[in-house]
Design an enzyme around this catalytic site. Sequence first.
Site, short mmCIF file in Angstrom:
data_model
loop_
_atom_site.label_atom_id
_atom_site.label_comp_id
_atom_site.label_asym_id
_atom_site.label_seq_id
_atom_site.Cartn_x
_atom_site.Cartn_y
_atom_site.Cartn_z
N LYS A 16 -9.54 24.65 27.04
CA LYS A 16 -9.17 25.89 26.36
C LYS A 16 -7.99 25.65 25.44
O LYS A 16 -7.94 26.14 24.32
CB LYS A 16 -8.80 26.98 27.39
CG LYS A 16 -9.98 27.56 28.13
CD LYS A 16 -9.51 28.72 28.99
CE LYS A 16 -10.67 29.41 29.68
NZ LYS A 16 -10.26 30.62 30.39
N GLU A 40 -4.32 36.71 38.01
CA GLU A 40 -5.53 37.43 37.58
C GLU A 40 -5.85 38.60 38.48
O GLU A 40 -6.01 38.43 39.68
CB GLU A 40 -6.71 36.44 37.59
CG GLU A 40 -7.47 36.49 36.29
CD GLU A 40 -8.59 35.46 36.22
OE1 GLU A 40 -9.71 35.80 36.63
OE2 GLU A 40 -8.33 34.34 35.76
N ASP A 69 -8.82 34.88 28.80
CA ASP A 69 -9.79 34.95 29.89
C ASP A 69 -11.20 35.06 29.31
O ASP A 69 -11.39 35.69 28.27
CB ASP A 69 -9.53 36.16 30.80
CG ASP A 69 -10.36 36.07 32.06
OD1 ASP A 69 -10.08 35.19 32.90
OD2 ASP A 69 -11.31 36.86 32.21
N GLY A 144 -17.26 23.81 31.59
CA GLY A 144 -17.88 24.98 32.22
C GLY A 144 -19.38 25.06 31.99
O GLY A 144 -20.11 24.08 32.22
N ARG A 172 -14.14 32.12 21.99
CA ARG A 172 -12.70 31.86 22.05
C ARG A 172 -12.12 31.66 20.65
O ARG A 172 -11.02 32.13 20.34
CB ARG A 172 -12.44 30.62 22.93
CG ARG A 172 -10.98 30.32 23.17
CD ARG A 172 -10.80 29.30 24.27
NE ARG A 172 -11.42 29.77 25.50
CZ ARG A 172 -12.57 29.30 25.98
NH1 ARG A 172 -13.22 28.33 25.39
NH2 ARG A 172 -13.09 29.81 27.08
P1 IMP Z 1 -11.88 31.63 33.07
O1 IMP Z 1 -11.56 32.29 31.78
O2 IMP Z 1 -11.05 30.39 33.25
O3 IMP Z 1 -11.83 32.58 34.23
O4 IMP Z 1 -13.35 31.08 32.92
C1 IMP Z 1 -14.43 31.56 33.63
C2 IMP Z 1 -15.48 30.49 33.82
O5 IMP Z 1 -16.25 30.40 32.66
C3 IMP Z 1 -14.95 29.10 34.11
O6 IMP Z 1 -15.64 28.60 35.22
C4 IMP Z 1 -15.30 28.26 32.95
O7 IMP Z 1 -15.85 27.07 33.40
C5 IMP Z 1 -16.34 29.08 32.22
N1 IMP Z 1 -16.01 29.08 30.81
C6 IMP Z 1 -14.93 29.62 30.23
N2 IMP Z 1 -14.96 29.40 28.90
C7 IMP Z 1 -16.09 28.70 28.66
C8 IMP Z 1 -16.65 28.16 27.49
O8 IMP Z 1 -16.12 28.25 26.38
N3 IMP Z 1 -17.81 27.52 27.65
C9 IMP Z 1 -18.43 27.38 28.87
N4 IMP Z 1 -17.93 27.84 29.98
C10 IMP Z 1 -16.75 28.50 29.89
#
Ligand code: IMP
Length: 191
Positions: A16, A40, A69, A144, A172
């Site tokens: 990120k 969170e 997020d 992810g 993002r």
């Molecule tokens: P968080 O924003 O860190 O809570 O992300 C939630 C989940 O979505 C995490 O398990 C990440 O692996 C997945 N994730 C977040 N952003 C992306 C992305 O840009 N591509 C693929 N998976 C994502």
Amino acid sequence: MQRSSNILFVTTNEDKFKEVSFVLSKIGIVVDWLKDEKEEIQSEDTSEIVSRAGDMMYRKYAVPLIVEDTGLFVRSLRGFPGCFASYAYKTIGIQGLLKLLEGKGREAYFVSSICYVQGSLKKVFTGRLEGRIAEREAGSGGFGFDPVFVPNGMSKTLAELTLEEKCAISHRAKAATLFGEWFKMGNIYEQ
Ligand code: IMP
């Protein structure tokens, strides 16, 4: 108040950080990495999650910062895993998601929210990427759910794209661009 073109991004996620700093560097903003877990709340709304996380992180560090997020919403699963994507990734994982989708619709979208906080000034920016969940994993880039997410109008997964290609279309990158344009316009003086 001194306007700076550096901004602190609070995240433990290096991918990120790379994506947001890549996008913001194009508009002349340098992103510094503050490696910490954002606090969170449980919510089905990424903008609510970042808004509260922004408050909590600002209370902790007392410097202007951003938090982010992401949620992954699968339409045939009534939005699951949504903002619980991180928990779903750690528990059922990509294979579990593919299993859940056998015989079901595969339309899905990512939503990313970024919150900027500076004292009483707080602003949230949101981007969305529509696509579908592929039948199987492909690609080794990104992170992810990237290996199974195919953006609309493409035949490749996000994990098959370069950082630059992903950042040209991603949820993002859209949120970061909205933030960056606002930040550069000097709206930071609104208080
Ligand atoms: P968080 O924003 O860190 O809570 O992300 C939630 C989940 O979505 C995490 O398990 C990440 O692996 C997945 N994730 C977040 N952003 C992306 C992305 O840009 N591509 C693929 N998976 C994502």
